[in-house]
Scaffold this motif. Structure first.
Motif, PDB file in Angstrom:
ATOM      1  N   ASP A 216       0.814  -1.301   0.049  1.00  0.00           N
ATOM      2  CA  ASP A 216       0.015   0.060   0.057  1.00  0.00           C
ATOM      3  C   ASP A 216       0.934   1.329  -0.120  1.00  0.00           C
ATOM      4  O   ASP A 216       0.475   2.170  -0.671  1.00  0.00           O
ATOM      5  CB  ASP A 216      -0.880   0.067   1.253  1.00  0.00           C
ATOM      6  N   LEU A 217       1.888   1.240   0.834  1.00  0.00           N
ATOM      7  CA  LEU A 217       2.835   2.427   0.800  1.00  0.00           C
ATOM      8  C   LEU A 217       3.441   2.798  -0.736  1.00  0.00           C
ATOM      9  O   LEU A 217       3.653   3.728  -0.876  1.00  0.00           O
ATOM     10  CB  LEU A 217       4.058   2.130   1.840  1.00  0.00           C
ATOM     11  N   PHE A 218       3.784   1.632  -1.408  1.00  0.00           N
ATOM     12  CA  PHE A 218       4.476   1.689  -2.561  1.00  0.00           C
ATOM     13  C   PHE A 218       3.329   2.465  -3.632  1.00  0.00           C
ATOM     14  O   PHE A 218       3.735   3.264  -4.247  1.00  0.00           O
ATOM     15  CB  PHE A 218       4.652   0.273  -3.288  1.00  0.00           C
ATOM     16  N   GLU A 219       2.221   1.929  -3.499  1.00  0.00           N
ATOM     17  CA  GLU A 219       1.054   2.666  -4.232  1.00  0.00           C
ATOM     18  C   GLU A 219       0.886   4.159  -3.806  1.00  0.00           C
ATOM     19  O   GLU A 219       0.646   4.975  -4.713  1.00  0.00           O
ATOM     20  CB  GLU A 219      -0.081   1.924  -4.175  1.00  0.00           C
ATOM     21  N   HIS A 220       0.936   4.431  -2.497  1.00  0.00           N
ATOM     22  CA  HIS A 220       0.620   5.454  -2.019  1.00  0.00           C
ATOM     23  C   HIS A 220       1.857   6.680  -2.442  1.00  0.00           C
ATOM     24  O   HIS A 220       1.405   7.663  -2.849  1.00  0.00           O
ATOM     25  CB  HIS A 220       0.564   5.448  -0.451  1.00  0.00           C
ATOM     26  N   ILE A 221       3.115   6.316  -2.247  1.00  0.00           N
ATOM     27  CA  ILE A 221       4.065   6.930  -2.519  1.00  0.00           C
ATOM     28  C   ILE A 221       4.205   7.381  -3.882  1.00  0.00           C
ATOM     29  O   ILE A 221       4.701   8.461  -4.347  1.00  0.00           O
ATOM     30  CB  ILE A 221       5.591   6.584  -1.742  1.00  0.00           C
ATOM     31  N   HIS A 222       3.972   6.261  -4.780  1.00  0.00           N
ATOM     32  CA  HIS A 222       3.810   6.462  -6.249  1.00  0.00           C
ATOM     33  C   HIS A 222       3.105   7.595  -6.592  1.00  0.00           C
ATOM     34  O   HIS A 222       3.303   8.401  -7.467  1.00  0.00           O
ATOM     35  CB  HIS A 222       3.547   5.346  -6.746  1.00  0.00           C
ATOM     36  N   LEU A 223       1.730   7.438  -6.310  1.00  0.00           N
ATOM     37  CA  LEU A 223       0.863   8.427  -6.456  1.00  0.00           C
ATOM     38  C   LEU A 223       1.391   9.834  -6.149  1.00  0.00           C
ATOM     39  O   LEU A 223       0.994  10.858  -7.010  1.00  0.00           O
ATOM     40  CB  LEU A 223      -0.521   8.419  -6.092  1.00  0.00           C
ATOM     41  N   GLU A 224       2.174  10.217  -5.228  1.00  0.00           N
ATOM     42  CA  GLU A 224       2.432  11.656  -4.955  1.00  0.00           C
ATOM     43  C   GLU A 224       3.683  11.825  -5.377  1.00  0.00           C
ATOM     44  O   GLU A 224       3.705  12.905  -6.030  1.00  0.00           O
ATOM     45  CB  GLU A 224       2.340  11.413  -3.217  1.00  0.00           C
ATOM     46  N   ASN A 225       4.769  10.969  -5.384  1.00  0.00           N
ATOM     47  CA  ASN A 225       5.817  11.293  -6.082  1.00  0.00           C
ATOM     48  C   ASN A 225       5.853  11.604  -7.689  1.00  0.00           C
ATOM     49  O   ASN A 225       6.396  12.211  -8.203  1.00  0.00           O
ATOM     50  CB  ASN A 225       6.955  10.303  -5.689  1.00  0.00           C
ATOM     51  N   ASN A 226       5.252  10.492  -8.038  1.00  0.00           N
ATOM     52  CA  ASN A 226       5.401  10.276  -9.493  1.00  0.00           C
ATOM     53  C   ASN A 226       4.089  10.895 -10.444  1.00  0.00           C
ATOM     54  O   ASN A 226       4.026  10.858 -11.431  1.00  0.00           O
ATOM     55  CB  ASN A 226       5.407   8.834  -9.997  1.00  0.00           C
ATOM     56  N   VAL A 227       3.181  11.314  -9.566  1.00  0.00           N
ATOM     57  CA  VAL A 227       1.804  11.885 -10.256  1.00  0.00           C
ATOM     58  C   VAL A 227       1.582  13.240  -9.604  1.00  0.00           C
ATOM     59  O   VAL A 227       1.533  14.185 -10.511  1.00  0.00           O
ATOM     60  CB  VAL A 227       0.635  10.686 -10.340  1.00  0.00           C
ATOM     61  N   LEU A 228       1.184  13.178  -8.351  1.00  0.00           N
ATOM     62  CA  LEU A 228       0.612  14.439  -7.772  1.00  0.00           C
ATOM     63  C   LEU A 228       1.673  15.612  -7.678  1.00  0.00           C
ATOM     64  O   LEU A 228       1.400  16.917  -8.462  1.00  0.00           O
ATOM     65  CB  LEU A 228       0.256  14.204  -6.375  1.00  0.00           C
ATOM     66  N   PHE A 229       2.819  15.425  -7.182  1.00  0.00           N
ATOM     67  CA  PHE A 229       3.676  16.456  -7.185  1.00  0.00           C
ATOM     68  C   PHE A 229       4.362  16.804  -8.680  1.00  0.00           C
ATOM     69  O   PHE A 229       4.549  18.170  -8.613  1.00  0.00           O
ATOM     70  CB  PHE A 229       5.125  15.820  -6.147  1.00  0.00           C
ATOM     71  N   PRO A 230       4.700  15.969  -9.542  1.00  0.00           N
ATOM     72  CA  PRO A 230       5.118  16.454 -10.736  1.00  0.00           C
ATOM     73  C   PRO A 230       3.804  17.647 -11.360  1.00  0.00           C
ATOM     74  O   PRO A 230       4.294  18.369 -11.988  1.00  0.00           O
ATOM     75  CB  PRO A 230       5.208  15.235 -11.629  1.00  0.00           C
ATOM     76  N   ARG A 231       2.822  17.132 -11.138  1.00  0.00           N
ATOM     77  CA  ARG A 231       1.648  17.794 -11.780  1.00  0.00           C
ATOM     78  C   ARG A 231       1.643  19.266 -11.174  1.00  0.00           C
ATOM     79  O   ARG A 231       1.295  20.264 -11.907  1.00  0.00           O
ATOM     80  CB  ARG A 231       0.245  17.270 -11.459  1.00  0.00           C
ATOM     81  N   VAL A 232       1.804  19.317  -9.965  1.00  0.00           N
ATOM     82  CA  VAL A 232       1.751  20.577  -9.300  1.00  0.00           C
ATOM     83  C   VAL A 232       3.143  21.316  -9.678  1.00  0.00           C
ATOM     84  O   VAL A 232       2.922  22.655 -10.064  1.00  0.00           O
ATOM     85  CB  VAL A 232       2.057  20.766  -7.705  1.00  0.00           C
ATOM     86  N   GLU A 233       4.099  20.691  -9.694  1.00  0.00           N
ATOM     87  CA  GLU A 233       5.285  21.473 -10.340  1.00  0.00           C
ATOM     88  C   GLU A 233       5.415  21.931 -11.627  1.00  0.00           C
ATOM     89  O   GLU A 233       6.036  23.027 -12.200  1.00  0.00           O
ATOM     90  CB  GLU A 233       6.472  20.339 -10.078  1.00  0.00           C
ATOM     91  N   GLN A 234       4.432  21.171 -12.712  1.00  0.00           N
ATOM     92  CA  GLN A 234       4.462  21.444 -13.766  1.00  0.00           C
ATOM     93  C   GLN A 234       3.071  22.391 -14.336  1.00  0.00           C
ATOM     94  O   GLN A 234       2.900  22.555 -15.281  1.00  0.00           O
ATOM     95  CB  GLN A 234       4.530  20.248 -14.803  1.00  0.00           C
ATOM     96  N   GLY A 235       2.387  22.889 -13.077  1.00  0.00           N
ATOM     97  CA  GLY A 235       1.335  23.386 -13.472  1.00  0.00           C
ATOM     98  C   GLY A 235      -0.098  22.682 -13.881  1.00  0.00           C
ATOM     99  O   GLY A 235      -0.750  23.509 -14.716  1.00  0.00           O
TER     100      GLY A 235
END
Length: 237
Positions: A216-235
């Motif tokens: 579950d933590l793998f899925e959780h961290i993946h969604l934040e590190n690889n999806v949510l955070f890059p989307r914020v950084e890239q606008g």
């Protein structure tokens, strides 16, 4: 068979494009959360895996999913940021709040009963509880500070709001790295959560829960590190 992936793609990008890849990577013990920025070929070499066979299975899985036209879950690369955050809080934060106290109780009981014969359990108990403290504080930081900030930015995008949002990401990415290290240490200390012959029901349940927690933590961290955070950084809100 066409080849969607050739091994040069970053692991995190593969899972972001094709969530079903997470099952294969879990089976192959390829870290796609904190280690998501590595090319798949590099990770395969590090694990001494047959890259051609791995790519064959990956591409077959992708084609099967495409043929069925069934997504493993919502396309979080394009879904509204607020929906992605709500998904993380409901599914992953909710899971941690429920399971961490239970695992704590189980590990403490296992240590009390089996610790004399298995000294590695003391280190495992300590590592888990250090990780639990990290996660408890991490969830508070996200739910009380970062996530409301990101939702406000998504609702009213501006350069100033984006800058404030991005400033809040670094510390949480560091938290993810710390948690990833604990997961690796715990798996190593337990010999891959191998059960001794005399393991009781509680022992088996505790180790089974730790395996579920890791996934579950793998899925959780993946969604934040690889999806949510890059989307914020890239606008891309």
């Amino acid at each position: 068979m066409s080849q969607q992936f050739n091994g040069e793609e970053k692991i995190g990008d593969i899972v972001a494009d094709f969530p079903g890849a997470s099952h294969l990577f879990k089976e192959a013990k390829i870290d796609f959360c904190c280690g998501g920025d590595r090319p798949l070929a590099e990770a395969a070499r590090g694990q001494q895996l047959d890259l051609d066979e791995l790519l064959r299975r990956l591409n077959e899985s992708y084609e099967e999913a495409a043929a069925r036209n069934v997504a493993a879950e919502a396309d979080w690369k394009t879904a509204p940021i607020a929906d992605l955050i709500d998904h993380i809080v409901t599914r992953h934060h909710g899971y941690l709040k429920k399971e961490l106290p239970l695992i704590s109780e189980l590990l403490t009981k296992v240590l009390r009963v089996h610790g004399a014969g298995h000294p590695e359990l003391a280190a495992l108990h300590r590592q888990f509880h250090q990780m639990k403290i990290e996660l408890d504080q991490h969830l508070i930081a996200e739910e009380e500070a970062l996530f409301p900030l990101l939702k406000r930015y998504a609702a009213e995008p501006s350069a100033e709001a984006q800058q404030k949002a991005v400033e809040g990401l670094d510390d949480l990415e560091q938290d993810h790295s710390v948690v990833g290290d604990y997961l690796k240490e715990m798996r190593a200390k337990s010999d891959g959560y191998a059960l001794p012959a005399e393991a009781c029901t509680t022992y088996s349940l505790a180790f089974g829960k730790l395996v579920e927690l890791e996934a579950d933590l793998f899925e959780h961290i993946h969604l934040e590190n690889n999806v949510l955070f890059p989307r914020v950084e890239q606008g891309r809100v």
